[in-house]
Design a protein around this motif. Structure first.
Motif, PDB file in Angstrom:
ATOM      1  N   ASN A   1      -2.899   6.148 -11.627  1.00 20.56           N
ATOM      2  CA  ASN A   1      -3.319   6.058 -13.032  1.00 20.56           C
ATOM      3  C   ASN A   1      -4.119   7.287 -13.454  1.00 20.56           C
ATOM      4  OD1 ASN A   1      -2.130   3.471 -13.062  1.00 20.56           O
ATOM      5  ND2 ASN A   1      -4.020   2.537 -12.316  1.00 20.56           N
ATOM      6  N   GLY A   2      -3.662   8.456 -12.973  1.00 17.50           N
ATOM      7  CA  GLY A   2      -4.265   9.725 -13.363  1.00 17.50           C
ATOM      8  C   GLY A   2      -5.518  10.108 -12.610  1.00 17.50           C
ATOM      9  N   GLU A   3      -5.985   9.262 -11.705  1.00 16.44           N
ATOM     10  CA  GLU A   3      -7.195   9.550 -10.934  1.00 16.44           C
ATOM     11  C   GLU A   3      -6.825   9.940  -9.513  1.00 16.44           C
ATOM     12  OE1 GLU A   3     -11.153   7.232  -9.178  1.00 16.44           O
ATOM     13  OE2 GLU A   3      -9.873   6.256 -10.673  1.00 16.44           O
ATOM     14  N   VAL A   4      -7.380  11.053  -9.036  1.00 15.22           N
ATOM     15  CA  VAL A   4      -7.131  11.478  -7.660  1.00 15.22           C
ATOM     16  C   VAL A   4      -7.793  10.495  -6.708  1.00 15.22           C
ATOM     17  CG1 VAL A   4      -7.515  13.287  -5.949  1.00 15.22           C
ATOM     18  CG2 VAL A   4      -6.929  13.921  -8.291  1.00 15.22           C
ATOM     19  N   VAL A   5      -6.972   9.933  -5.811  1.00 16.15           N
ATOM     20  CA  VAL A   5      -7.503   8.938  -4.864  1.00 16.15           C
ATOM     21  C   VAL A   5      -7.454   9.423  -3.421  1.00 16.15           C
ATOM     22  CG1 VAL A   5      -7.052   6.955  -6.344  1.00 16.15           C
ATOM     23  CG2 VAL A   5      -5.271   7.749  -4.776  1.00 16.15           C
TER      24      VAL A   5
ATOM     25  N   ILE B   1      -3.184   3.278   0.507  1.00 14.56           N
ATOM     26  CA  ILE B   1      -3.992   2.813  -0.613  1.00 14.56           C
ATOM     27  C   ILE B   1      -3.319   1.605  -1.259  1.00 14.56           C
ATOM     28  CG2 ILE B   1      -4.997   3.451  -2.837  1.00 14.56           C
ATOM     29  CD1 ILE B   1      -6.180   4.981  -0.483  1.00 14.56           C
ATOM     30  N   ALA B   2      -4.060   0.526  -1.430  1.00  8.37           N
ATOM     31  CA  ALA B   2      -3.512  -0.686  -2.045  1.00  8.37           C
ATOM     32  C   ALA B   2      -3.169  -0.438  -3.506  1.00  8.37           C
ATOM     33  CB  ALA B   2      -4.520  -1.825  -1.919  1.00  8.37           C
ATOM     34  N   VAL B   3      -2.079  -1.054  -3.952  1.00 11.69           N
ATOM     35  CA  VAL B   3      -1.640  -0.926  -5.346  1.00 11.69           C
ATOM     36  C   VAL B   3      -1.393  -2.316  -5.927  1.00 11.69           C
ATOM     37  CG1 VAL B   3      -0.649   1.394  -5.236  1.00 11.69           C
ATOM     38  CG2 VAL B   3       0.712  -0.563  -4.475  1.00 11.69           C
TER      39      VAL B   3
ATOM     40  N   LYS C   1       0.860  -1.181   0.000  1.00  6.57           N
ATOM     41  CA  LYS C   1       0.000   0.000   0.000  1.00  6.57           C
ATOM     42  C   LYS C   1       0.899   1.235   0.000  1.00  6.57           C
ATOM     43  CE  LYS C   1      -3.654  -2.256   2.728  1.00  6.57           C
ATOM     44  NZ  LYS C   1      -4.586  -2.113   3.876  1.00  6.57           N
ATOM     45  N   VAL C   2       0.402   2.316  -0.595  1.00  9.41           N
ATOM     46  CA  VAL C   2       1.196   3.547  -0.661  1.00  9.41           C
ATOM     47  C   VAL C   2       0.579   4.626   0.221  1.00  9.41           C
ATOM     48  CG1 VAL C   2       2.142   3.127  -2.957  1.00  9.41           C
ATOM     49  CG2 VAL C   2      -0.042   4.313  -2.743  1.00  9.41           C
ATOM     50  N   GLU C   3       1.444   5.443   0.814  1.00  8.07           N
ATOM     51  CA  GLU C   3       0.982   6.583   1.593  1.00  8.07           C
ATOM     52  C   GLU C   3       1.958   7.745   1.419  1.00  8.07           C
ATOM     53  OE1 GLU C   3       0.376   4.450   5.327  1.00  8.07           O
ATOM     54  OE2 GLU C   3       2.401   4.967   5.956  1.00  8.07           O
ATOM     55  N   ALA C   4       1.397   8.946   1.330  1.00 10.26           N
ATOM     56  CA  ALA C   4       2.196  10.157   1.142  1.00 10.26           C
ATOM     57  C   ALA C   4       2.738  10.634   2.486  1.00 10.26           C
ATOM     58  CB  ALA C   4       1.343  11.259   0.503  1.00 10.26           C
TER      59      ALA C   4
END
Length: 263
Positions: A190-194, A239-241, A105-108
């Motif tokens: 993929n270009g979509e704000v999540v 967020i899962a990737v 999962k990714v996190e900022a």
């Protein structure tokens, strides 16, 4: 009953093998329900010792579970910390191999680089800000080794606080040029704000997270040396990737960090 040295070493080998072999395991408190906070940290530090003995370098530290939302999401009650090994680092714009991970999962986040030693107890935000050389944006790819990404606090501490990979990039700026409480981030996949977020999601102020790290390390007689890279915790939920995903995180005043997930 306290865990002996052999059991600590056995648990460290078990969890590190799960990381290196990309295999899920059940949380260690299932088998050792009486494990203490200190013993869980002993396991983490033994994993660190094992990596250093094999020639890996420790390139930084991280705080985890630093937002109320994340603590609720994972069912834990307080933040934790972990270490960052050299092979965790991915260059900005680089590829992250899903085959080397379990359920990433990714996190900022934002990262601090220190110019002076920080030590506790009693370390506070002012100490952190005066000891900071610069701030850089970072994206952490967390990857718990526990089945279904479910754990309790002691289990996650032992598992190096789900440390796995991280990407830094963008711009570095001196701390006085940023309002770390209000700094905004936009995560796109993929270009979509999540996800959207602001720095205050990290314990009210990202520097409070670094101060907490110094105070937690002091309990083990450790300090944060000058020149340390520290990821302060998640601004956004994790967020899962999956393979094929392109992740881009834009930071107010600090530029953009990107990565691509491949098989």
């Amino acid at each position: 009953m306290a865990l002996d040295k052999a059991t600590i070493e056995q648990l460290a080998e078990h969890l590190e093998n799960a990381e290196l072999n990309c295999t899920e395991v059940t949380k260690i408190t299932n088998d050792y329900p009486e494990i203490t906070w200190d013993e869980a940290l002993d396991v983490q530090w033994e994993i660190r010792r094992r990596k250093e003995a094999r020639g890996n370098k420790i390139v930084g530290l991280k705080m985890g579970l630093t937002s109320m939302a994340k603590m609720r999401q994972m069912g834990v009650e307080t933040p934790c910390y972990g270490f960052l090994a050299d092979y965790f680092s991915i260059p900005d714009g680089g590829e992250v191999k899903i085959s080397e991970l379990i359920h990433p999962k990714v996190e900022a986040e934002v990262a601090f680089v220190t110019k002076k030693e920080l030590s506790g107890p009693g370390c506070h935000i002012g100490d952190v800000l005066s000891a900071t050389d610069f701030i850089v944006p970072a994206v952490e790819i967390i990857d718990s080794r526990y089945k279904d990404f479910k754990f309790d606090l002691k289990s996650v501490i032992a598992d190096n606080s789900s440390s796995s990979r991280f990407v830094t990039g963008g711009r570095m700026l001196p701390v006085e040029d940023l309002d770390l409480k209000t700094i905004g981030v936009v995560m796109e996949i993929n270009g979509e704000v999540v996800e959207l977020g602001a720095g205050a999601a990290i314990l009210g102020h990202p520097a409070a997270s670094v101060a907490m790290l110094a105070n937690l390390l002091a309990e083990r007689g450790e300090v944060i040396p000058a020149g340390t890279f520290i990821m302060a915790g998640a601004i956004t939920p994790a967020i899962a990737v999956k393979a094929g995903d392109n992740v881009s995180v834009r930071y107010q005043d600090l530029g953009t960090v990107t990565m691509r997930f491949v098989d």
